[in-house]
Scaffold this active site. Structure first.
Site, PDB file in Angstrom:
ATOM      1  N   ASN A   1      22.318  40.198  40.198  1.00 31.83           N
ATOM      2  CA  ASN A   1      21.444  40.699  39.131  1.00 31.83           C
ATOM      3  C   ASN A   1      20.216  39.803  39.032  1.00 31.83           C
ATOM      4  O   ASN A   1      20.058  38.872  39.815  1.00 31.83           O
ATOM      5  CB  ASN A   1      22.214  40.769  37.800  1.00 31.83           C
TER       6      ASN A   1
ATOM      7  N   LYS B   1      29.207  41.506  59.790  1.00 31.81           N
ATOM      8  CA  LYS B   1      28.032  42.163  59.232  1.00 31.81           C
ATOM      9  C   LYS B   1      28.164  43.659  59.507  1.00 31.81           C
ATOM     10  O   LYS B   1      28.350  44.060  60.663  1.00 31.81           O
ATOM     11  CB  LYS B   1      26.778  41.600  59.911  1.00 31.81           C
TER      12      LYS B   1
ATOM     13  N   LYS C   1      35.658  40.685  22.394  1.00 30.24           N
ATOM     14  CA  LYS C   1      35.992  39.496  23.196  1.00 30.24           C
ATOM     15  C   LYS C   1      36.756  38.472  22.368  1.00 30.24           C
ATOM     16  O   LYS C   1      37.379  37.575  22.909  1.00 30.24           O
ATOM     17  CB  LYS C   1      34.721  38.812  23.717  1.00 30.24           C
TER      18      LYS C   1
END
Ligand SMILES: Cc1cc2nc3c(=O)[nH]c(=O)nc-3n(C[C@H](O)[C@H](O)[C@H](O)COP(=O)(O)O)c2cc1C
Length: 413
Positions: free
Chosen positions: A219, A298, A351
């Site tokens: 990200n 790969k 949480k």
């Protein structure tokens, strides 16, 4: 909430020559304010005192006149006091309200100036520290909660009341912080090291989830916010363990730095360090999903189309909260689209953490940006909020909010 309270700096160093206006309001713990004034004077501060009319029913002004070595003006309309409220507010480098009754909190939250103490707070340009003291029912009252939130939003510092035996004979939350803690908070507000002796575990950066040997999912987190938090915790005197994934800049020199790659590695590192920390701040942008299978070599285009199956990663914050020991403070981060308050509070509940820091996705906020805008919730209460500020300033606001937490007094002692 922005406050601090457990400075263990050398008595005297931080408060020498400091000008402090103590405001005493009408609660039973007004007797403890005499000791607070004594402590501040002993640490070198120049102290003036204002009292509400109700406070004078509990302790005689003479006590404070003798302890501070200064007169205690009592009547806003007495000739000697005509400009006293403004003069004292301008003279003071800090105003500390201890005890702060529910009534006084309501008056200053509303901006009222109907007696000398309230007028001084209203006219203040310096930081104002407020040590509430009241019965637990009053402290839990929604109107009092709203007034506290209002004061926090106005930039006032709340020194959390403690839990224990109350003057009314019940047990609960509402007893004023001890004078030593309040004096420590005043001292720390001048730049002390209130987190001395406190161990903080901070996560930062992003994680990378391998697709094959050369590719990964990640990200846009730069690591800036987490690193700013680590720097701030170090400045405040904490012992910092930093667990970070890949980031765009060098990590600060924390006491212990552990570099990890994937969400699973970050989870393992956090769980290992967790038992030794007093505060966990989960600022890392941990991948929610990871490839179910990782290619050994790969992958080649010539092998044809590829479909990627993603599995959820383990929830580090929820896992840490489930394993927390008593007294540990758990802080999560929520990155949401604009207006994500409800989502952030849901995340906090889900949480099981104590605080959630909401930051929104925007051109100057959230991942990658140099700046951020944060809102800190403790339970459902908003305890800090910034405009768009540097990430260093946002980190300072987060720690200011945590510094009011009474559990830290025990951790740092
Ligand atoms: C014995 C006694 C103890 C009190 N203790 C508290 C207290 O600890 N906290 C509080 O908010 N109010 C307390 N009150 C109520 C306040 O004195 C009352 O609300 C008063 O109006 C506060 O005025 P002030 O805010 O101008 O000082 C107490 C009242 C009495 C009679």
């Amino acid at each position: 909430m922005s406050s601090r309270g457990r400075s263990r700096t050398n008595a005297g160093a931080a408060l020498a020559q400091r000008k402090i206006l103590c405001i005493v309001t009408g609660g039973i713990s007004a007797y403890k304010s005499a000791w607070l004034v004594r402590l501040l004077v002993r640490r070198g501060a120049s102290v003036r005192v204002l009292m509400t009319a109700a406070a004078q029913r509990f302790v005689a002004p003479l006590t404070f006149e003798v302890l501070s070595g200064n007169p205690v003006p009592l009547d806003m309309f007495a000739p000697r006091s005509w400009v006293e409220h403004v003069d004292l507010a301008q003279w003071a480098e800090r105003i500390v309200v201890a005890p702060a009754t529910a009534d006084f909190i309501g008056r200053i939250a509303a901006g009222l100036a109907d007696d000398l103490p309230a007028a001084a707070v209203c006219a203040a340009r310096c930081p104002v520290l407020i040590a509430p003291a009241m019965n637990d029912g009053m402290w839990a009252n929604p109107a009092v909660r709203r007034n506290i939130e209002r004061l926090v939003a106005d930039g006032r510092t709340i020194i959390d009341p403690g839990t224990g035996e109350l003057a009314c004979g019940t047990e609960g939350t509402g007893r004023m912080a001890e004078p030593e803690e309040i004096a420590g908070a005043v001292e720390a507000s001048f730049g002390g090291r209130p987190l001395e002796g406190v161990r903080v575990l901070i996560t930062a950066g992003r994680t990378e989830e391998d697709i094959d040997r050369v590719r990964y999912i990640s990200n846009r987190s730069s690591g800036r916010m987490g690193f700013a938090l680590a720097r701030r915790a170090l400045e405040l005197g904490a012992r910092v363990t930093l667990v970070h994934g890949p980031a765009d800049l060098p990590a600060p020199a924390a006491d212990e730095v552990k570099r990890v790659g994937s969400a699973a590695e970050m989870r393992a590192a956090v769980m290992q360090a967790l038992p030794r920390c007093d505060i966990l701040v989960m600022a890392a942008a941990v991948a929610d999903f990871t490839p179910s299978r990782t290619g050994r070599g790969k992958m080649r285009r010539s092998d044809g189309p590829v479909s990627l199956e993603l599995s959820p990663t383990g929830d580090i914050l929820a896992g840490a909260c489930a394993k927390r020991r008593a007294g540990q403070i758990m802080v999560g981060f929520a990155l949401e689209e604009s207006g994500g308050e409800a989502a952030a509070k849901r995340k906090l509940r889900g949480k099981g953490c104590d605080y959630i820091v909401l930051n929104t996705i925007g051109p100057r906020t959230g991942f990658g940006a140099e700046t951020n805008r944060v809102t800190v919730f403790r339970g459902t209460a908003k305890v800090a909020e910034t405009a768009i500020v540097s990430k260093d300033e946002a980190a300072a606001a987060v720690f200011d909010a945590l510094l009011g937490d009474s559990r830290l007094r025990k951790a740092g002692s």
